[in-house]
Design a protein around this motif. Structure first.
Motif, PDB file in Angstrom:
ATOM      1  N   LEU A  34      -1.236  -6.027   2.268  1.00 26.20           N
ATOM      2  CA  LEU A  34      -0.208  -6.222   2.522  1.00 26.20           C
ATOM      3  C   LEU A  34       0.736  -5.682   2.596  1.00 26.20           C
ATOM      4  N   VAL A  35       0.833  -5.319   0.360  1.00 27.63           N
ATOM      5  CA  VAL A  35       1.600  -4.674  -0.290  1.00 27.63           C
ATOM      6  C   VAL A  35       1.761  -2.746   0.036  1.00 27.63           C
ATOM      7  N   ILE A  36       0.317  -2.753   0.466  1.00 34.56           N
ATOM      8  CA  ILE A  36       0.348  -1.295   0.744  1.00 34.56           C
ATOM      9  C   ILE A  36       1.319  -0.657   2.378  1.00 34.56           C
ATOM     10  N   GLY A  37       1.085  -1.578   2.736  1.00 37.96           N
ATOM     11  CA  GLY A  37       1.115  -1.385   4.011  1.00 37.96           C
ATOM     12  C   GLY A  37       2.719  -1.528   4.502  1.00 37.96           C
ATOM     13  N   PHE A 365      -1.218   4.900   4.506  1.00 40.28           N
ATOM     14  CA  PHE A 365      -2.048   3.565   4.438  1.00 40.28           C
ATOM     15  C   PHE A 365      -3.783   3.857   4.004  1.00 40.28           C
ATOM     16  N   GLY A 366      -4.499   4.155   4.793  1.00 36.47           N
ATOM     17  CA  GLY A 366      -5.773   4.870   4.077  1.00 36.47           C
ATOM     18  C   GLY A 366      -5.622   5.626   2.899  1.00 36.47           C
ATOM     19  N   ALA A 367      -5.262   6.208   3.302  1.00 39.53           N
ATOM     20  CA  ALA A 367      -5.564   7.213   2.002  1.00 39.53           C
ATOM     21  C   ALA A 367      -5.032   6.470   0.772  1.00 39.53           C
ATOM     22  N   THR A 368      -3.847   5.653   0.762  1.00 47.15           N
ATOM     23  CA  THR A 368      -4.015   5.562  -0.691  1.00 47.15           C
ATOM     24  C   THR A 368      -4.030   3.903  -0.982  1.00 47.15           C
ATOM     25  N   LEU A 369      -4.848   3.752  -0.396  1.00 48.77           N
ATOM     26  CA  LEU A 369      -5.686   2.350  -0.633  1.00 48.77           C
ATOM     27  C   LEU A 369      -6.704   2.932  -1.337  1.00 48.77           C
TER      28      LEU A 369
END
Length: 396
Positions: A34-37, A365-369
């Protein structure tokens, strides 16, 4: 913004023959995502894009829901940290019981009993939190900041050191690491808060939550009608502190299944009110940050209770995967922001409308995670864990 096991007081680890509570690991993983989102849809898009109509409403709803991340992390930390009991016998220090229950520390006698006048339990507590909370922060936030000053700002080594030190210890208000400053404050106060929670018991704990809700409601109403209670605003952690205590209360004095279902039924309306507030009251912001409102607290409580009590993971493989991912969640929090801003954001295409904004947000989001997880696995294995093992050999 979640903590490794030792930060949150063995965050769900099995003790005294009890199995590890994977639901707390799940809460940490959910909050981490959630925090990344939040940062993706509200901060780090390559271009700040103004949405309108249903696209903006959707973004606002997601933003409010994603902002549950901060209270969730704090509740998990409070649940484990507030079990601290300096008077408990050493042999039962993490036995998974309610603090103060079954302890013979005050009755006298018992193998492993701590000296009631000793400062050793406090020294051990603060040192363990320093190793698990502050050391990763100094290594990762300091290291990445130093490199950024050298490579991106082209500063001298001395200038990079100066800038890094300033950022590390002066960033509560404007730094992405404000959470570390806030949590460090809670950690410092925890031995005293824990003693308070043991003393007041079930009735006192719920009364404290009720009083906090009443104060939050009064503050929010006064804000909406144009008469802010400015004296309350001088306490920057007043709302998040309530979540720190609430995580402990909901674990040791849990609500019944009927009450939980009632909270779930109220949550959509509370979320709708939270999102609608800026539209209904001109000049008001959505109150989902470092303050607390009754409506948003209902949303937070619903998410916490659902993943804590009403999600049952039976697959052993899935349990192991959740536990493994949760172990890297604090490092992911520390590094995802600079990775997203510096490496990923500039390489993401610029959105042109609401649909492309949504698609690019998912991509980012996917790339950051993935980037943060890869960094965490490598850096924790090569740097952090060896340093922590060395520091934990120090006997206090």
């Amino acid at each position: 913004m979640t903590m490794p096991d030792s930060v949150s007081g063995v965050a769900g680890a099995g003790v005294a023959g009890k199995p590890r509570d994977v639901n707390y690991d799940l809460l940490r993983v959910v909050a981490m995502c959630l925090v990344i989102g939040v940062h993706v849809i509200n901060n780090y898009m390559p271009v700040k894009m103004t949405l309108a109509g249903s696209a903006e409403v959707t973004r606002s709803v997601l933003f409010a829901l994603f902002m549950v991340c901060n209270p969730l992390f704090i509740m998990v930390s409070g649940r484990f940290n507030l079990t601290f009991d300096a008077d408990r016998p050493v042999s039962t220090h993490s036995a998974g019981r309610l603090p103060g229950s079954g302890s013979d520390a005050r009755a006298g006698g018992g193998a492993g009993q701590a000296d009631p006048g000793s400062l050793a339990p406090y020294a051990r507590y603060y040192y363990k939190r320093f190793v698990s909370l502050i050391v990763p922060y100094l290594l990762y936030a300091g290291g990445m900041g130093f490199v950024a000053y050298l490579v991106i700002d082209h500063r001298s080594v001395g200038g990079a050191v100066s800038g890094t030190l300033f950022d590390l210890f002066s960033g509560y208000d404007d730094s992405v690491y404000w959470f570390v400053f806030m949590l460090a404050g809670f950690v410092l106060a925890t031995p005293f808060l824990a003693a308070m929670m043991r003393t007041i018991g079930r009735s006192g704990a719920w009364l404290l939550v009720g009083l906090a809700a009443a104060v939050a409601a009064a503050e929010h109403i006064c804000d909406l009608v144009g008469y802010p209670l400015t004296f309350l605003q001088s306490f920057p952690w007043r709302g998040l502190l309530i979540y720190y205590l609430l995580g402990f209360v909901l674990e040791y004095y849990p609500p019944s299944a009927r009450i939980r279902r009632g909270v779930y039924a109220l949550a959509p309306f509370a979320l709708a009110w939270t999102v609608a507030t800026p539209y209904l009251f001109a000049g008001q912001q959505m109150q989902v940050g470092r303050t607390v409102t009754v409506s948003f607290a209902v949303v937070v409580a619903a998410v916490f209770l659902f993943f804590r009590y009403d999600v049952h993971i039976t697959s052993e493989r899935l349990r192991k995967a959740i536990t493994w991912l949760a172990g890297y969640s604090y490092t992911i929090y520390l590094v995802h922001s600079p990775l997203s801003k510096v490496l990923i954001g500039p390489r993401i295409p610029v959105p042109t409308d609401g649909w492309s904004y949504a698609g690019i947000s998912v991509l980012m989001f996917g790339a950051t995670l993935l980037a943060a997880l890869l960094f965490a696995v490598i850096a924790d294995t090569v740097v952090l864990k060896p340093v922590q093992r060395l520091l934990r050999k120090v006997r206090l």
